[in-house]
Design a protein around this motif. Sequence first.
Motif, mmCIF file in Angstrom:
data_model
loop_
_atom_site.group_PDB
_atom_site.id
_atom_site.type_symbol
_atom_site.label_atom_id
_atom_site.label_comp_id
_atom_site.label_asym_id
_atom_site.label_seq_id
_atom_site.Cartn_x
_atom_site.Cartn_y
_atom_site.Cartn_z
ATOM 1 N N GLU A 74 0.826 -1.211 0.000
ATOM 2 C CA GLU A 74 0.000 0.000 0.000
ATOM 3 C C GLU A 74 0.858 1.257 0.000
ATOM 4 O O GLU A 74 0.544 2.245 -0.674
ATOM 5 C CB GLU A 74 -0.929 -0.011 1.216
ATOM 6 C CG GLU A 74 -2.042 -1.056 1.121
ATOM 7 C CD GLU A 74 -2.846 -1.169 2.399
ATOM 8 O OE1 GLU A 74 -2.660 -0.305 3.279
ATOM 9 O OE2 GLU A 74 -3.650 -2.117 2.521
ATOM 10 N N LEU A 77 2.093 1.771 -3.536
ATOM 11 C CA LEU A 77 1.029 2.272 -4.407
ATOM 12 C C LEU A 77 0.738 3.743 -4.142
ATOM 13 O O LEU A 77 0.444 4.514 -5.062
ATOM 14 C CB LEU A 77 -0.242 1.439 -4.210
ATOM 15 C CG LEU A 77 -0.184 -0.024 -4.665
ATOM 16 C CD1 LEU A 77 -1.509 -0.727 -4.359
ATOM 17 C CD2 LEU A 77 0.142 -0.130 -6.140
ATOM 18 N N GLU A 78 0.829 4.154 -2.874
ATOM 19 C CA GLU A 78 0.610 5.558 -2.523
ATOM 20 C C GLU A 78 1.677 6.448 -3.143
ATOM 21 O O GLU A 78 1.401 7.567 -3.570
ATOM 22 C CB GLU A 78 0.603 5.720 -1.000
ATOM 23 C CG GLU A 78 -0.675 5.208 -0.343
ATOM 24 C CD GLU A 78 -0.656 5.400 1.163
ATOM 25 O OE1 GLU A 78 0.264 6.094 1.662
ATOM 26 O OE2 GLU A 78 -1.552 4.858 1.842
ATOM 27 N N LYS A 79 2.925 5.954 -3.195
ATOM 28 C CA LYS A 79 3.991 6.728 -3.830
ATOM 29 C C LYS A 79 3.686 6.960 -5.303
ATOM 30 O O LYS A 79 3.957 8.027 -5.849
ATOM 31 C CB LYS A 79 5.330 6.001 -3.683
ATOM 32 C CG LYS A 79 5.922 6.050 -2.290
ATOM 33 C CD LYS A 79 7.280 5.370 -2.261
ATOM 34 C CE LYS A 79 7.889 5.449 -0.875
ATOM 35 N NZ LYS A 79 9.216 4.774 -0.820
ATOM 36 N N GLU A 80 3.123 5.942 -5.942
ATOM 37 C CA GLU A 80 2.769 6.083 -7.348
ATOM 38 C C GLU A 80 1.639 7.085 -7.516
ATOM 39 O O GLU A 80 1.654 7.923 -8.427
ATOM 40 C CB GLU A 80 2.354 4.729 -7.928
ATOM 41 C CG GLU A 80 2.018 4.785 -9.418
ATOM 42 C CD GLU A 80 1.724 3.418 -9.983
ATOM 43 O OE1 GLU A 80 2.161 3.127 -11.107
ATOM 44 O OE2 GLU A 80 1.031 2.623 -9.298
ATOM 45 N N LEU A 81 0.669 7.053 -6.617
ATOM 46 C CA LEU A 81 -0.497 7.921 -6.713
ATOM 47 C C LEU A 81 -0.158 9.369 -6.366
ATOM 48 O O LEU A 81 -0.549 10.302 -7.080
ATOM 49 C CB LEU A 81 -1.593 7.404 -5.765
ATOM 50 C CG LEU A 81 -2.942 8.118 -5.825
ATOM 51 C CD1 LEU A 81 -3.566 7.965 -7.205
ATOM 52 C CD2 LEU A 81 -3.884 7.585 -4.746
ATOM 53 N N LYS A 82 0.615 9.568 -5.276
ATOM 54 C CA LYS A 82 0.876 10.920 -4.785
ATOM 55 C C LYS A 82 2.101 11.564 -5.433
ATOM 56 O O LYS A 82 2.095 12.759 -5.734
ATOM 57 C CB LYS A 82 1.061 10.886 -3.267
ATOM 58 C CG LYS A 82 -0.203 10.501 -2.503
ATOM 59 C CD LYS A 82 0.063 10.514 -1.004
ATOM 60 C CE LYS A 82 -1.205 10.151 -0.226
ATOM 61 N NZ LYS A 82 -0.959 10.121 1.249
ATOM 62 N N ASN A 83 3.150 10.773 -5.629
ATOM 63 C CA ASN A 83 4.414 11.345 -6.083
ATOM 64 C C ASN A 83 4.752 11.014 -7.527
ATOM 65 O O ASN A 83 5.806 11.422 -8.030
ATOM 66 C CB ASN A 83 5.567 10.867 -5.184
ATOM 67 C CG ASN A 83 5.308 11.179 -3.723
ATOM 68 O OD1 ASN A 83 4.695 12.195 -3.395
ATOM 69 N ND2 ASN A 83 5.784 10.306 -2.837
ATOM 70 N N GLY A 84 3.880 10.263 -8.180
ATOM 71 C CA GLY A 84 4.130 9.934 -9.580
ATOM 72 C C GLY A 84 5.256 8.944 -9.789
ATOM 73 O O GLY A 84 5.822 8.860 -10.889
ATOM 74 N N VAL A 86 6.097 5.878 -10.841
ATOM 75 C CA VAL A 86 5.429 4.814 -11.596
ATOM 76 C C VAL A 86 6.100 3.464 -11.355
ATOM 77 O O VAL A 86 7.328 3.355 -11.366
ATOM 78 C CB VAL A 86 5.430 5.141 -13.102
ATOM 79 C CG1 VAL A 86 4.781 4.009 -13.892
ATOM 80 C CG2 VAL A 86 4.699 6.462 -13.344
#
Length: 491
Positions: A74, A77-84, A86
């Motif tokens: 989780e 996934l949050e790093k991908e969602l918040k900080n881009g 990928v």
Amino acid sequence: MRLVSKRRIRFLVFTLFGLFAVFILSRCIVHFQYNEEIKYYKKYFQQKKDGLQEIYNPLEIKQIPEETVDDLYEARLEKELKNGQVIEWSKFAYVNYVTDVDYLCNTLIIFNDLKEQFGTKAKLVLLISRDLLDSNTSSNAEYIRLLLGKIQAIDESQVVIKLIDNIVKPKDTTPWNESLTKLLVFNQTEFNRVIYLDNDAILRSSLDELFFLPDYIKFAAPLTYWTLSDQDLEKSYHEIKHREKQPINLGSYTKILTKRIRKGQMIYNHLPSLPHSLYLNSNNIAQDIISSTSSVSPLFDFRGSGKVGKLKFASNMMVINPSKEVFDEIVEVTLPKVLNKKEKYDMDLINEEMYNLKKIIYKQFTYFRKVRKYFKPEVLVLPFARYGLLTGSLRRPSQYSMIYNDVLGYKTLDDNGNDISRDLNDTVAQSKYIHFSDYPLAKPWYYQSTKDFKCNIEEKTTEESEPELQACNIWNSVYESYMQYREICSV
């Protein structure tokens, strides 16, 4: 002449005695030094672990609870969602290997579920014996090509099919004589991390979270829990609670680990440890290290008793960071040791030569003493109820307390210290990978229907029969699910 001869004999005896005394004395000194160092570092990591960021405890093999695995996923996934940041899914893969046509259908089932039902974006890699596609030697070549077509059609860009040469044990006529072919998974170096799955199993959910274990972990797998007794478990609880003076309530660990993950802090030293009593020869780590005598190759530069305890890593599900260096070592040094040995197969090689639990402690502490800040652990134990459950355990109520508490040496307790009541249905529902293992029962694809092997127990109203009835029903449901899934293989 006789006098000179006697003097020489005396001199030789005194010399040998002196050398022996020096050897014993030096061994005692080293043993004392190791003991003192180990005492110091045990205290050091107990007192300092909250503030440590890049120094890892070398005196333990760590287990990771399923809640912590999910928290790490989780957080990524949050790093991908918040900080881009990928996720490069092309660097991750699920891997199957097939050397027997009877197992190919289950690869189709597993890969199809991973893509269509669970939505994984990781690559799906099948290593298949080229012999199976040789129309001159295989009577099923056409059927195999049709199944391979279905597998490839799951997703043309996501599925990767590789033809391989089997690793065969000479003069071995057992069903496992090609099982060493599994070792090719260590050579899938185009991927940063792979999840290897035996395909004589049923997959009930995505395992994507396992791709995001800490990067420094090169190998993770469940343990062979079914080899343990109730006495072993009680001894492990006693060790954690009394000798290590640590809580056995797993919740006290997961709460801290969750907070540290949210803060981006190191978690390794806070993970629950695998009790030493389950895999070492004695309660004295120094004694085990000092008594280590067998040397191995430079790459796996550690020592230890060549014997493997009854608790070892299962090889039916493994998380691996592939490495050319490691694979070359397997081919050139490790594999030749077992090719001509009777009753030595993939799990034996992995546990005796590569990831022997006893040897890991020696390796870790030896490296730590030399480099300290540069030492990083490479091995992690996965919770077996989620990732390594056997169907055979579902029919054995005696193993239920173990699969309810699958971080060995720890229990899930309430605020009053009592075991939290768990239900077998819930435990099995949360299990993601269940291995078909009910010897002497054959694998399910050798039967026409569940009627041929269905578990039947005469229904009774007594309380004693209820666990058996529940177990029987759950066991049947697992196999019935497979029988429904295999319809996809019709050609």
